[in-house]
Design an enzyme around this catalytic site. Structure first.
Site, PDB file in Angstrom:
ATOM      1  N   VAL A 123      32.665  58.969  51.117  1.00  0.00           N
ATOM      2  CA  VAL A 123      34.038  59.128  50.648  1.00  0.00           C
ATOM      3  C   VAL A 123      34.103  59.839  49.304  1.00  0.00           C
ATOM      4  O   VAL A 123      35.152  60.396  48.940  1.00  0.00           O
ATOM      5  CB  VAL A 123      34.774  57.769  50.567  1.00  0.00           C
ATOM      6  CG1 VAL A 123      34.913  57.150  51.947  1.00  0.00           C
ATOM      7  CG2 VAL A 123      34.092  56.820  49.583  1.00  0.00           C
ATOM      8  N   LYS A 169      39.544  49.098  40.547  1.00  0.00           N
ATOM      9  CA  LYS A 169      40.489  48.336  41.352  1.00  0.00           C
ATOM     10  C   LYS A 169      41.870  48.252  40.679  1.00  0.00           C
ATOM     11  O   LYS A 169      42.894  48.169  41.362  1.00  0.00           O
ATOM     12  CB  LYS A 169      39.928  46.939  41.630  1.00  0.00           C
ATOM     13  CG  LYS A 169      38.673  46.960  42.508  1.00  0.00           C
ATOM     14  CD  LYS A 169      38.891  47.737  43.791  1.00  0.00           C
ATOM     15  CE  LYS A 169      37.687  47.692  44.716  1.00  0.00           C
ATOM     16  NZ  LYS A 169      37.914  48.413  45.995  1.00  0.00           N
ATOM     17  N   SER A 198      41.516  44.430  44.255  1.00  0.00           N
ATOM     18  CA  SER A 198      40.771  43.185  44.082  1.00  0.00           C
ATOM     19  C   SER A 198      41.459  42.363  43.003  1.00  0.00           C
ATOM     20  O   SER A 198      42.146  42.916  42.128  1.00  0.00           O
ATOM     21  CB  SER A 198      39.333  43.485  43.646  1.00  0.00           C
ATOM     22  OG  SER A 198      38.668  42.319  43.196  1.00  0.00           O
ATOM     23  N   TYR A 236      33.904  48.154  38.096  1.00  0.00           N
ATOM     24  CA  TYR A 236      34.587  47.705  39.318  1.00  0.00           C
ATOM     25  C   TYR A 236      36.050  47.354  39.027  1.00  0.00           C
ATOM     26  O   TYR A 236      36.964  47.800  39.741  1.00  0.00           O
ATOM     27  CB  TYR A 236      33.856  46.497  39.895  1.00  0.00           C
ATOM     28  CG  TYR A 236      34.413  45.998  41.203  1.00  0.00           C
ATOM     29  CD1 TYR A 236      34.118  46.655  42.397  1.00  0.00           C
ATOM     30  CD2 TYR A 236      35.216  44.864  41.257  1.00  0.00           C
ATOM     31  CE1 TYR A 236      34.624  46.200  43.604  1.00  0.00           C
ATOM     32  CE2 TYR A 236      35.720  44.399  42.459  1.00  0.00           C
ATOM     33  CZ  TYR A 236      35.421  45.064  43.635  1.00  0.00           C
ATOM     34  OH  TYR A 236      35.927  44.610  44.829  1.00  0.00           O
ATOM     35  N   ALA A 237      36.289  46.579  37.977  1.00  0.00           N
ATOM     36  CA  ALA A 237      37.655  46.183  37.636  1.00  0.00           C
ATOM     37  C   ALA A 237      38.513  47.391  37.291  1.00  0.00           C
ATOM     38  O   ALA A 237      39.698  47.461  37.656  1.00  0.00           O
ATOM     39  CB  ALA A 237      37.648  45.190  36.476  1.00  0.00           C
ATOM     40  N   ASN A 243      39.044  51.033  52.470  1.00  0.00           N
ATOM     41  CA  ASN A 243      38.327  49.773  52.264  1.00  0.00           C
ATOM     42  C   ASN A 243      36.954  49.965  51.622  1.00  0.00           C
ATOM     43  O   ASN A 243      36.404  49.023  51.041  1.00  0.00           O
ATOM     44  CB  ASN A 243      38.176  49.067  53.622  1.00  0.00           C
ATOM     45  CG  ASN A 243      37.287  47.856  53.568  1.00  0.00           C
ATOM     46  OD1 ASN A 243      37.676  46.784  53.111  1.00  0.00           O
ATOM     47  ND2 ASN A 243      36.042  48.013  54.039  1.00  0.00           N
TER      48      ASN A 243
END
Length: 246
Positions: A63, A158, A141, A154-155, A89
């Site tokens: 992706v 998201k 998330s 990651y945060a 996803n």
């Protein structure tokens, strides 16, 4: 069947939540493209799905690579003639506290979790605009809403996915395209189940419902947002987290 005649692309579809969603969507009548970078898992799961009579086909995709995404979309349209649903996803983690985080690990998570969502959506939207309808569901998330220790990269991705979701809802609602996000909490994927039992128990105890989510819990949220039942749900972030932050 709630998705009869629909064509859905589910990225990160060969494992965990994505795989559960592939099964759920096919059971509800959709033709599903299981898009994943993991070719071995993808082909294995495709064969198992075919044995069960599920209309699920694997297509390998990176992706983060626009050419790879373009091939995914071209193959889907060539095979099915349309794309009704896109589930963004696919996602990865590479955790560390800020002072210990390697810049390459920071960028790698952004490339997949954020740029990947941009790439897939930008490639799919013209087909949905032409059709005059579509459903786009982005995976955020609870970490993107509340932050989480050791997950700067990651945060950040998201949280950004929520911003893109709301922006795209403003841009594409007039085109007949619903854009929403799902924010899962702690979910019992294969990766989580490998953690020490004590850690899993601590995670579950932090949840109001006193259990981790199952991949099927998240897949059911995807299903609702992909179905006609959610035609007036737009620009929304659906928390599927057992009440972890009530």
């Amino acid at each position: 069947m709630r998705l009869k005649g629909k064509v859905a692309i589910i990225t990160g579809g060969a494992n965990g939540i994505g795989l559960a969603a592939c099964h759920r969507f096919s059971e509800e009548g959709a033709s599903v493209i299981m898009a994943d970078f993991d070719e071995v898992a993808g082909k294995e799961q495709e064969a198992l799905c075919k044995e069960k009579g599920l209309d699920i086909s694997f297509v390998q995709v990176n992706v983060a690579d626009r050419e790879s995404v373009a091939k995914l979309i071209e193959e889907t349209v060539a095979r099915h003639g349309k794309i009704d649903v896109l589930i963004n996803n696919a996602g990865i983690t590479n955790d560390a506290t800020l002072v210990k985080m390697d810049p390459a690990d920071f960028q790698r998570v952004l490339d997949v979790n954020l740029t990947g969502v941009f790439n897939c959506t930008q490639a799919v939207v013209p087909h949905m605009i032409e059709a005059g309808h579509g459903k786009i569901i982005n995976t955020s998330s609870v970490s993107g809403v509340y932050g989480n220790f050791g997950q700067t990269n990651y945060a950040a991705t998201k949280a950004a996915v929520i911003g893109m979701t709301k922006t795209w809802a403003k841009e594409f609602g007039r085109k007949g395209i619903n854009v929403n996000a799902v924010a899962p909490g702690f979910t019992a994927t294969a990766m989580v189940k490998k953690m020490p039992e004590k850690v899993i128990e601590q995670m579950a105890s932090a949840v109001s419902l006193q259990r981790l989510g199952e991949p099927e819990d998240i897949a059911n949220a995807y299903l609702f947002l992909a179905s006609d039942e959610s035609n007036y749900v737009h620009g929304h972030v659906l928390h599927v987290d057992g009440g972890i932050m009530m």
